[in-house]
Design a protein around this motif. Sequence first.
Motif, PDB file in Angstrom:
ATOM      1  N   TRP A 146      -4.337 -35.086 -34.820  1.00 43.90           N
ATOM      2  CA  TRP A 146      -3.732 -36.011 -36.042  1.00 43.90           C
ATOM      3  C   TRP A 146      -2.652 -35.101 -36.668  1.00 43.90           C
ATOM      4  O   TRP A 146      -1.646 -35.636 -37.001  1.00 43.90           O
ATOM      5  CB  TRP A 146      -4.768 -36.360 -37.073  1.00 43.90           C
ATOM      6  N   LEU A 147      -2.937 -33.774 -36.770  1.00 46.89           N
ATOM      7  CA  LEU A 147      -2.084 -32.929 -37.040  1.00 46.89           C
ATOM      8  C   LEU A 147      -0.607 -32.624 -36.168  1.00 46.89           C
ATOM      9  O   LEU A 147       0.330 -32.762 -36.823  1.00 46.89           O
ATOM     10  CB  LEU A 147      -2.637 -31.483 -37.544  1.00 46.89           C
ATOM     11  N   ARG A 148      -1.077 -32.917 -35.148  1.00 50.47           N
ATOM     12  CA  ARG A 148       0.115 -32.615 -34.265  1.00 50.47           C
ATOM     13  C   ARG A 148       0.894 -34.098 -34.194  1.00 50.47           C
ATOM     14  O   ARG A 148       2.227 -33.833 -34.091  1.00 50.47           O
ATOM     15  CB  ARG A 148      -0.328 -32.385 -32.687  1.00 50.47           C
ATOM     16  N   ARG A 149       0.455 -35.062 -34.335  1.00 47.23           N
ATOM     17  CA  ARG A 149       0.862 -36.449 -34.350  1.00 47.23           C
ATOM     18  C   ARG A 149       1.996 -36.405 -35.687  1.00 47.23           C
ATOM     19  O   ARG A 149       3.104 -36.659 -35.701  1.00 47.23           O
ATOM     20  CB  ARG A 149      -0.049 -37.418 -34.238  1.00 47.23           C
ATOM     21  N   ARG A 151       3.171 -33.691 -37.174  1.00 46.15           N
ATOM     22  CA  ARG A 151       4.002 -32.852 -37.066  1.00 46.15           C
ATOM     23  C   ARG A 151       5.207 -33.666 -36.076  1.00 46.15           C
ATOM     24  O   ARG A 151       6.640 -33.280 -36.179  1.00 46.15           O
ATOM     25  CB  ARG A 151       3.689 -31.828 -36.538  1.00 46.15           C
ATOM     26  N   GLU A 152       5.031 -34.219 -34.921  1.00 45.88           N
ATOM     27  CA  GLU A 152       6.076 -34.927 -34.282  1.00 45.88           C
ATOM     28  C   GLU A 152       6.634 -36.071 -34.828  1.00 45.88           C
ATOM     29  O   GLU A 152       7.790 -36.160 -34.805  1.00 45.88           O
ATOM     30  CB  GLU A 152       5.297 -35.566 -33.080  1.00 45.88           C
ATOM     31  N   MET A 153       5.868 -36.721 -35.922  1.00 44.43           N
ATOM     32  CA  MET A 153       6.773 -37.628 -36.612  1.00 44.43           C
ATOM     33  C   MET A 153       7.562 -37.036 -37.532  1.00 44.43           C
ATOM     34  O   MET A 153       8.741 -37.702 -37.523  1.00 44.43           O
ATOM     35  CB  MET A 153       5.462 -38.602 -37.470  1.00 44.43           C
ATOM     36  N   SER A 156      10.365 -36.017 -35.427  1.00 46.32           N
ATOM     37  CA  SER A 156      11.287 -36.866 -35.029  1.00 46.32           C
ATOM     38  C   SER A 156      12.311 -37.623 -36.115  1.00 46.32           C
ATOM     39  O   SER A 156      13.424 -37.826 -36.025  1.00 46.32           O
ATOM     40  CB  SER A 156      10.244 -38.100 -34.524  1.00 46.32           C
ATOM     41  N   ALA A 157      11.536 -37.405 -37.517  1.00 44.28           N
ATOM     42  CA  ALA A 157      12.431 -38.201 -38.410  1.00 44.28           C
ATOM     43  C   ALA A 157      13.605 -37.215 -39.010  1.00 44.28           C
ATOM     44  O   ALA A 157      14.542 -37.609 -39.377  1.00 44.28           O
ATOM     45  CB  ALA A 157      11.462 -38.398 -39.704  1.00 44.28           C
ATOM     46  N   ALA A 158      13.301 -35.922 -38.482  1.00 41.53           N
ATOM     47  CA  ALA A 158      14.456 -34.974 -39.005  1.00 41.53           C
ATOM     48  C   ALA A 158      15.260 -34.675 -37.765  1.00 41.53           C
ATOM     49  O   ALA A 158      16.553 -33.955 -38.062  1.00 41.53           O
ATOM     50  CB  ALA A 158      13.658 -33.545 -39.242  1.00 41.53           C
ATOM     51  N   ASP A 159      15.246 -35.397 -36.879  1.00 36.20           N
ATOM     52  CA  ASP A 159      15.789 -34.937 -35.544  1.00 36.20           C
ATOM     53  C   ASP A 159      17.143 -35.770 -35.742  1.00 36.20           C
ATOM     54  O   ASP A 159      17.108 -37.018 -35.793  1.00 36.20           O
ATOM     55  CB  ASP A 159      15.224 -35.428 -34.229  1.00 36.20           C
TER      56      ASP A 159
END
Length: 310
Positions: A146-149, A151-153, A156-159
């Motif tokens: 859940w923490l990894r997901r 972080r990926e979100m 992705s939002a900051a990319d």
Amino acid sequence: MNSWSSRLTLLVYASGTLLVTSYAIWNYLMGAYGRILLPALLTLLLGGALFLRSINRNDYRLCAYLTLISCYLLVAIELPGLGDSSRLWLGLPPVLTLLLLSLGSALLLNLMMAPIWLILINQESLLLDNALHYLALVSVAALPYWLRRQREMLLSAADTLDKQCDALSQTALTEHLHAEVERARTMQRPLTVLIIHLPQLEMADEQFGSTLLHSLLERICHTVHSGSRYHDRLGRHQTQLFWLLLPDTGEAGALIVRERLLHALGREVFAETGAIQSRIRACHLQPGEDGTHFEQRLLASGLKLMEPRP
């Protein structure tokens, strides 16, 4: 990274196959011949999953479910006779499920299987304790995923880059446009945006696949960046439409950049599509114009640019 992950997955499957095989051999050496059949059959099942995974990396769902079936069957047979150590083996199915499936599917399957595991333990006096132990184990095991997901979100939002090429995404491009408009109005400096239409991109993806599309996008972005200044910003607004923000650039400078890009892109040739075709139009910020109105003019100019030629 993908290669390393694939090798790690193959190592997990191979370790599981070796573990079940060792368990079958152990039963044989201990004289428990009645318990050899199941691990022997599961060894064949896991071997098949390992073989499928090694020859076809995309068929991961079938391999994952074959592995889970093997684990569930083995634990279901052995769990009732484990006694006090049953809690230890109770953690194997949910952890393996979380390793092989997505977070949502793994949690749903673990909750559905919880009553079965609790019944197989056959400890009615400790039913509540075992249930709490199982739920706590599932929650703790799911926390890293859940923490990894999350972080990926967040990443992705900051990319700010487009997912397919070295250009700003549509959202980041719009933000940069409004910032440049405010800067140009405040400092009373010119601002020009080159609208670049590349009609071959859609055709390349449909007829030749993603490999040629990626090569085209990479060559296009490299060519545009090579012919631009450091503070110019290239962004992908639509599939075939790019915007090149040119701060402090008037009509004459924009015309020079436009002609330079047309010639540079025309020199890039691919065997499948020929020379890169491009249509470029310059759009200048008018005095007193705000960012919203300028963006609307850019959208209208882009739609006209994408219209087929008579």
